[in-house]
Motif scaffolding. Structure first.
Motif, PDB file in Angstrom:
ATOM      1  N   ASN A 259      37.828  33.286  41.905  1.00 20.07           N
ATOM      2  CA  ASN A 259      36.783  34.292  42.158  1.00 20.07           C
ATOM      3  C   ASN A 259      37.384  35.549  40.969  1.00 20.07           C
ATOM      4  O   ASN A 259      39.021  35.447  41.010  1.00 20.07           O
ATOM      5  CB  ASN A 259      37.160  34.573  43.217  1.00 20.07           C
TER       6      ASN A 259
ATOM      7  N   ILE B  36      32.141  36.145  40.126  1.00 22.26           N
ATOM      8  CA  ILE B  36      32.262  37.296  40.432  1.00 22.26           C
ATOM      9  C   ILE B  36      32.729  37.722  41.463  1.00 22.26           C
ATOM     10  O   ILE B  36      31.323  38.100  43.161  1.00 22.26           O
ATOM     11  CB  ILE B  36      31.561  38.112  39.639  1.00 22.26           C
ATOM     12  N   VAL B  37      33.003  38.820  42.295  1.00 23.01           N
ATOM     13  CA  VAL B  37      33.437  39.515  43.458  1.00 23.01           C
ATOM     14  C   VAL B  37      34.350  40.572  42.985  1.00 23.01           C
ATOM     15  O   VAL B  37      34.672  41.409  42.439  1.00 23.01           O
ATOM     16  CB  VAL B  37      34.320  38.322  44.545  1.00 23.01           C
ATOM     17  N   ALA B  38      33.632  41.444  44.100  1.00 25.30           N
ATOM     18  CA  ALA B  38      34.558  42.950  43.767  1.00 25.30           C
ATOM     19  C   ALA B  38      35.509  42.931  45.204  1.00 25.30           C
ATOM     20  O   ALA B  38      35.965  42.679  45.564  1.00 25.30           O
ATOM     21  CB  ALA B  38      33.320  44.036  44.755  1.00 25.30           C
TER      22      ALA B  38
ATOM     23  N   VAL C 252      38.241  38.747  40.363  1.00 26.76           N
ATOM     24  CA  VAL C 252      37.387  39.840  41.070  1.00 26.76           C
ATOM     25  C   VAL C 252      38.214  41.537  39.963  1.00 26.76           C
ATOM     26  O   VAL C 252      38.624  41.576  39.022  1.00 26.76           O
ATOM     27  CB  VAL C 252      39.290  40.276  42.100  1.00 26.76           C
TER      28      VAL C 252
ATOM     29  N   PRO D  42      28.943  41.783  41.338  1.00 23.32           N
ATOM     30  CA  PRO D  42      29.384  40.583  42.244  1.00 23.32           C
ATOM     31  C   PRO D  42      28.164  39.573  42.842  1.00 23.32           C
ATOM     32  O   PRO D  42      27.291  40.188  43.021  1.00 23.32           O
ATOM     33  CB  PRO D  42      30.033  41.107  44.129  1.00 23.32           C
TER      34      PRO D  42
END
Lengths: 260, 260
Positions: free
Chosen positions: B100, B257-259, B102, B239
């Motif tokens: 991921n 993509i993540v938050a 972040v 995200p």
């Protein structure tokens, strides 16, 4: 404690220094190494940069005197930093005390010292929440010289040639633990003449602030080194010169200027 | 040959990939390691960034399309680079394929990909005198994504937050040796849609030129990685998105993509 890295008969080791002896240890100081039982007189070993960090950070402008001195030189207003953001230096440019700083053949010659306190990180640090926690991440302190070629620093898009040529990052002579971060006296001497004399109390942001702010975005790793910025704006060093950075409680980092 | 770095049951190793198998080796690929005799199916291991470099260099603007795309966005004339000078990225920001990316909590969101060819150095290189000698210093090639937070990149004094937040440097999935440097096709896909499709033949300065020019000032070390720049100027990733960089002859580097 005083930790060093040294070479003897082609072998590189870390060691503890007690009085005039080096007690060899079986790994890096940040990994709590055991003594090997081998000792040398300090004069029998060649000291190296005391650690090879995974990342070598430079705090950049971190004393108002440096911001103002560099601005005056350009005839511009001081551009004070707004947030503590580090730049990176090449770990391949590290040398130890008593080694030569080599001026590249195509340099116009404006090679200048920046004496700096250098912080050695001892733990993984991410999202550090308090000043106490930040200081707990500090393994110890050593001395850095953020040697800079000012023509390249001013003209180039990056600081690659300006700050990270081979031999441009003297570090040492050793790492000292258990010292207060806010009362170091830092003296830069050029051929014996004092060029700078300042204190870590005058940093724009102090050691715990840098660790807290950097750790919002990056994980600091054991062995990382953060150079804390210099005061003032010094003159050129030329072949034959000796440059020293002395920090109270640590010692003196001494290097010699030579031409490529 | 195809070399990877992987984790299995908490242990990190390097290996050679042959068909669908990973053959574990007893050290880093740049040190000519021996096989351990242990093999795994490729699906049984978790691939990591294929090497942890002593220095992670980024060629910076190295395709005219990127210079022009970024300038158009600012409403400014393109500022073509005059000399090949690298910048540095944090090795602590490296992740592998399938990991991921972040987005930091305080980012305004302009997090964008830069698909790049990545060169893995195999030998010490200093004052490299010829293109043949430069190419002989190349161990192999992998894929990089020079993820960039454009607000910070534009506003900050350094590229620390803009380019080197944790997880901002996907690298992988593996290193492939014995490929020609000048005919890689590089494709960036955002949720399956092609955002960039370009070739290493269109670099402003090619791989041997970068090695020759950098080695005038620094010693490149075995394991160093040089990312060769991207084409174009892409959009934001949010995200839930998937970003892929595919390079002919190497494979596909895929991240999510993540938050924070």
């Amino acid at each position: 404690m005083i930790w060093c890295r040294f070479e003897r008969e082609g072998k590189v080791s870390h060691g503890r220094i007690v009085d005039d002896e080096v007690i060899e240890v079986d790994g890096s100081p940040i990994n709590n190494p055991a003594d090997t039982g081998v000792t040398y007189a300090l004069g029998e070993v060649r000291l190296l940069a005391p650690i090879v960090p995974p990342m070598l950070y430079a705090a950049g402008p971190n004393h108002n005197g440096h911001v103002e001195g560099m601005a005056a030189r350009r005839g511009a207003a001081p551009n004070y930093p707004k947030i503590p953001e580090p730049n990176f230096r090449s770990v391949h440019s590290l040398i130890g005390t008593e080694e030569n700083i080599v001026i590249p053949a195509d340099s116009a010659g404006a090679v200048q010292p920046e004496g700096q306190l250098a912080v050695v990180i001892g733990k993984h640090a991410r999202q550090v929440a308090s000043r106490d926690e930040a200081l707990d991440c500090v393994f110890g302190y050593t001395i850095g010289n953020d040697v800079s070629e000012r023509v390249w620093q001013g003209a180039d898009r990056t600081m690659f040639r300006g700050k990270s040529c081979d031999t441009f990052k003297p570090l040492g002579p050793w790492i000292v633990t258990d010292l207060p971060y806010d009362s170091f006296r830092i003296i830069v001497r050029h051929n014996g003449e004092v060029w700078e004399d300042f204190t870590s109390a005058d940093q724009i942001w102090d050691v715990p602030t840098w660790i807290i702010e950097m750790s919002k975005y990056t994980t600091m790793h054991p062995g990382d080194v953060l150079m804390m910025g210099t005061q003032g704006a010094d003159g050129d060093m030329v072949p034959g010169d000796t440059i020293e950075v002395e920090i109270s409680g640590i010692g003196t980092l001494r290097n010699y200027i030579v031409a490529e």
